[in-house]
Motif scaffolding. Structure first.
Motif, PDB file in Angstrom:
ATOM      1  N   MET A 157      47.705  41.829  43.339  1.00  0.00           N
ATOM      2  CA  MET A 157      48.312  41.557  42.039  1.00  0.00           C
ATOM      3  C   MET A 157      49.774  41.181  42.196  1.00  0.00           C
ATOM      4  O   MET A 157      50.276  40.274  41.530  1.00  0.00           O
ATOM      5  N   GLU A 158      50.483  41.848  43.090  1.00  0.00           N
ATOM      6  CA  GLU A 158      51.886  41.528  43.347  1.00  0.00           C
ATOM      7  C   GLU A 158      52.023  40.111  43.909  1.00  0.00           C
ATOM      8  O   GLU A 158      52.940  39.372  43.534  1.00  0.00           O
ATOM      9  N   LEU A 159      51.118  39.724  44.812  1.00  0.00           N
ATOM     10  CA  LEU A 159      51.164  38.371  45.363  1.00  0.00           C
ATOM     11  C   LEU A 159      51.012  37.335  44.260  1.00  0.00           C
ATOM     12  O   LEU A 159      51.672  36.289  44.267  1.00  0.00           O
ATOM     13  N   TRP A 160      50.148  37.632  43.286  1.00  0.00           N
ATOM     14  CA  TRP A 160      49.884  36.691  42.196  1.00  0.00           C
ATOM     15  C   TRP A 160      51.060  36.608  41.225  1.00  0.00           C
ATOM     16  O   TRP A 160      51.217  35.617  40.508  1.00  0.00           O
ATOM     17  N   TYR A 168      50.913  41.140  34.311  1.00  0.00           N
ATOM     18  CA  TYR A 168      49.790  41.924  34.825  1.00  0.00           C
ATOM     19  C   TYR A 168      48.530  41.078  34.747  1.00  0.00           C
ATOM     20  O   TYR A 168      48.235  40.480  33.713  1.00  0.00           O
ATOM     21  N   THR A 169      47.799  41.022  35.842  1.00  0.00           N
ATOM     22  CA  THR A 169      46.539  40.291  35.876  1.00  0.00           C
ATOM     23  C   THR A 169      45.477  41.181  36.495  1.00  0.00           C
ATOM     24  O   THR A 169      45.659  41.694  37.601  1.00  0.00           O
ATOM     25  N   SER A 170      44.383  41.379  35.795  1.00  0.00           N
ATOM     26  CA  SER A 170      43.312  42.224  36.306  1.00  0.00           C
ATOM     27  C   SER A 170      42.613  41.539  37.482  1.00  0.00           C
ATOM     28  O   SER A 170      42.664  40.310  37.643  1.00  0.00           O
ATOM     29  N   LEU A 171      41.949  42.344  38.294  1.00  0.00           N
ATOM     30  CA  LEU A 171      41.191  41.804  39.423  1.00  0.00           C
ATOM     31  C   LEU A 171      40.090  40.877  38.916  1.00  0.00           C
ATOM     32  O   LEU A 171      39.835  39.811  39.503  1.00  0.00           O
ATOM     33  N   LEU A 173      40.025  39.037  36.199  1.00  0.00           N
ATOM     34  CA  LEU A 173      40.586  37.766  35.747  1.00  0.00           C
ATOM     35  C   LEU A 173      40.999  36.905  36.934  1.00  0.00           C
ATOM     36  O   LEU A 173      40.751  35.689  36.952  1.00  0.00           O
ATOM     37  N   MET A 174      41.621  37.518  37.940  1.00  0.00           N
ATOM     38  CA  MET A 174      42.015  36.747  39.121  1.00  0.00           C
ATOM     39  C   MET A 174      40.803  36.129  39.791  1.00  0.00           C
ATOM     40  O   MET A 174      40.817  34.962  40.198  1.00  0.00           O
ATOM     41  N   ALA A 175      39.746  36.918  39.941  1.00  0.00           N
ATOM     42  CA  ALA A 175      38.533  36.408  40.563  1.00  0.00           C
ATOM     43  C   ALA A 175      37.979  35.225  39.768  1.00  0.00           C
ATOM     44  O   ALA A 175      37.535  34.225  40.338  1.00  0.00           O
TER      45      ALA A 175
END
Length: 240
Positions: A157-160, A168-171, A173-175
């Motif tokens: 999340m920090e990398l994103w 804040y981005t949930s796992l 949502l990132m996927a």
């Protein structure tokens, strides 16, 4: 991006937590008072400390870890595989088992831990629960005196965030935005307490936790512009 880190030197992990007791009335009076004070800033006036206790699992002082799932790459020439296993059972035992894994297999300078939102949740939560149980911290969780660039942790999340610290981005949502196939999860984090205490189905929670470890690894691969894992490359191994 930390693309110079060898994949086989990264331990991906996820934890699942619940309130330490199944119900508020099982707490002693002091703990009830401390919980009421701790949760007051998040509760609305009409929500009592007892009603809010179902969320106690997110605080290490009032919750406990019921499983830690870990995943790691094995690279053999051009072939790769990803192994997943889970520590579960009594919290003291699973924490000790996890510490032993770190001490025996992930204790060199080249080794790092990776989790989604791990720097704000998973890593400090594990460390706090170890201290509570009187377990000495493994090197990878003992951050005292370390400079930020010396901390052996990767947070997807920090990398994103790319420096945007209010984002804040949930796992999940990132996927989704990275085109990673969504695992077939039949529960989410808000359901873990009910599944654990009311349905007594730890195996269901373990499956959910392991899928999150796999998704975290997939997200990390995409952040490195590397191909994601295929089903045949993923293996579940029994906990030793």
């Amino acid at each position: 991006m930390p693309d110079k880190i060898h994949l086989e030197n990264i331990l991906f992990l996820d934890i699942e937590t619940v309130p330490e007791k199944s119900a508020f009335d099982q707490l002693d009076d002091t703990t009830k008072e401390l919980w009421a004070h701790k949760s007051q800033y998040q509760r609305k006036d009409e929500i009592t400390a007892e009603d809010f206790y179902e969320r106690a699992g997110i605080w290490a002082e009032f919750g406990k870890i019921i499983c830690i799932s870990v995943g790691y790459f094995i690279i053999q020439g051009d072939r790769r595989s990803f192994r997943i296993t889970t520590f579960h059972g009594e919290e003291n035992k699973l924490l000790q088992d996890f510490k032993d894994l770190l001490d025996e297999h992930f204790n060199h300078a080249k080794h790092v831990l990776c989790a989604h939102n791990g720097k704000e949740f998973d890593f400090p939560y594990i460390a706090r629960r170890m201290i509570i149980h009187g377990i000495s911290l493994p090197q990878k969780l003992d951050l005292f005196g370390k400079k930020p660039w010396e901390v052996p942790h990767i947070d997807t999340m920090e990398l994103w965030k790319f420096g945007d610290y209010k984002h804040y981005t949930s796992l999940k949502l990132m996927a989704h935005v990275l085109g990673i196939p969504s695992p077939k999860e039949d529960i989410d984090g808000s359901m873990v307490r009910v599944v654990y205490y009311e349905q007594n189905d730890l195996n269901r929670i373990i499956t959910y936790c392991e899928l999150d470890v796999l998704t975290t690894a997939q997200v990390y691969l995409r952040l490195r512009n590397q191909p994601v894992l295929k089903d045949v490359e993923v293996k579940k191994v029994a906990k030793k």
